[in-house]
Write an enzyme that holds these catalytic residues in place. Structure first.
Site, mmCIF file in Angstrom:
data_model
loop_
_atom_site.group_PDB
_atom_site.id
_atom_site.type_symbol
_atom_site.label_atom_id
_atom_site.label_comp_id
_atom_site.label_asym_id
_atom_site.label_seq_id
_atom_site.Cartn_x
_atom_site.Cartn_y
_atom_site.Cartn_z
ATOM 1 C CE LYS A 26 40.581 45.767 43.595
ATOM 2 N NZ LYS A 26 40.485 44.831 42.453
ATOM 3 N NE ARG A 101 45.732 48.189 41.342
ATOM 4 C CZ ARG A 101 44.470 48.577 41.162
ATOM 5 N NH1 ARG A 101 43.937 49.494 41.930
ATOM 6 N NH2 ARG A 101 43.758 48.046 40.198
ATOM 7 N NE ARG A 140 35.300 46.578 35.377
ATOM 8 C CZ ARG A 140 36.326 46.640 36.224
ATOM 9 N NH1 ARG A 140 36.116 46.509 37.530
ATOM 10 N NH2 ARG A 140 37.557 46.797 35.785
ATOM 11 N NE ARG A 173 37.951 50.317 34.569
ATOM 12 C CZ ARG A 173 38.462 49.928 35.740
ATOM 13 N NH1 ARG A 173 37.667 49.841 36.801
ATOM 14 N NH2 ARG A 173 39.733 49.631 35.851
ATOM 15 N NE ARG A 184 43.008 46.613 34.783
ATOM 16 C CZ ARG A 184 41.687 46.445 34.666
ATOM 17 N NH1 ARG A 184 41.160 46.171 33.497
ATOM 18 N NH2 ARG A 184 40.929 46.570 35.715
#
Ligand code: ADP
Ligand code: AMP
Length: 230
Positions: A26, A101, A140, A173, A184
């Site tokens: 996203k 969400r 990531r 992160r 998540r």
């Protein structure tokens, strides 16, 4: 006439919601689409992280939820988005990344837009398999200064550990650690996946294969939305 409906009259409005599990791409696609359509990229996750780095009350409150991979309460998130969408740069459109969400958030967005006589252009679902999501998130890396997103294997920076765009040192992160990633993804399946039906019922859903290379995904979305720059 409100600013939002004036923008609509002028024919310059691309209002997108990006849907997809954590790691679906996203943020990556929102940045590319925002540049293409010249509209702001509004990421609720980035706004929470920015508040956290500035030590605001909102940031400190959100941290407890983010660290556990849980959602920040709807009323807080909805108020934050309503404020952001009232800013001048969002009048001619926006790409929302990470909002809505939950079903209540989707209802709140619909009501906000209706109040401005504005409508969404589309809700774009980036479809990526569960196994691939974990591989994407754990490798990531993000730029804490400009927000650019990289992947150690699929989209590495030119110089290891350094942001191509602004030269800052890249970081991982906190919530990209493996156990939080799994939470998540479950939260997405339970609370966010029902939005697929919500937007399909409104004929707004555009599902795209998010496992293709980044630029192919971007081009596919633009083609689905009608190609040309508004
Ligand atoms: P989200 O915002 O949905 O959590 P990101 O845009 O941050 O997802 O992407 C998650 C990770 O996957 C990042 O490391 C990013 O560089 C990488 N990524 C994004 N899109 C693709 C793609 N199409 N192919 C391979 N890797 C991708
Ligand atoms: P993201 O950057 O989109 O992966 O979001 C990071 C975290 O911020 C999420 O795991 C949530 O804790 C919080 N967050 C972001 N967007 C929302 C939202 N729309 N509703 C609730 N919490 C959110």
């Amino acid at each position: 006439m409100t600013g939002h409906s004036q923008a609509k009259e002028a024919g310059i409005f691309v209002r997108l919601v990006l849907l997809g599990a954590p790691g679906a791409g996203k943020g990556t696609q929102a940045a590319a689409l925002a540049a293409h359509y010249r509209i702001p990229h509004i990421s609720t996750g980035d706004i929470f992280r920015q508040n956290l780095s500035q030590g605001t009350r909102l940031g400190l409150m959100a941290r407890g939820y983010m660290d556990q991979g849980l959602l920040v309460p709807d009323n807080v998130t909805e108020a934050m988005v309503a404020d952001r969408l009232r800013e001048a740069d969002a009048l001619a459109g926006f790409v929302l990344d990470g909002f809505p969400r939950t079903l209540p958030q989707a209802d709140a967005l619909e009501q906000m837009l209706a109040g401005w006589q504005a409508e969404l252009t589309a809700a774009v679902l980036l479809a990526v398999s569960a196994e691939r999501l974990v591989a994407r998130l754990t490798a990531r890396r993000v730029c804490p200064q400009c927000g650019a997103t990289y992947h150690l294997a699929f989209h590495p920076p030119q110089t290891a550990g350094v942001c191509d765009r602004c030269g800052a040192a890249l970081v991982q992160r906190d919530d990209d650690a493996a156990p939080t990633v799994r939470t998540r993804i479950s939260v997405y399946e339970e609370q966010t996946a029902p939005l697929i039906t919500f937007y399909r019922a409104r004929s707004l859903l555009q599902e795209v294969n998010g496992e293709q290379p980044v630029d192919v995904v971007t081009a596919t979305v633009i083609a689905r939305l009608g190609g040309a720059r508004p």
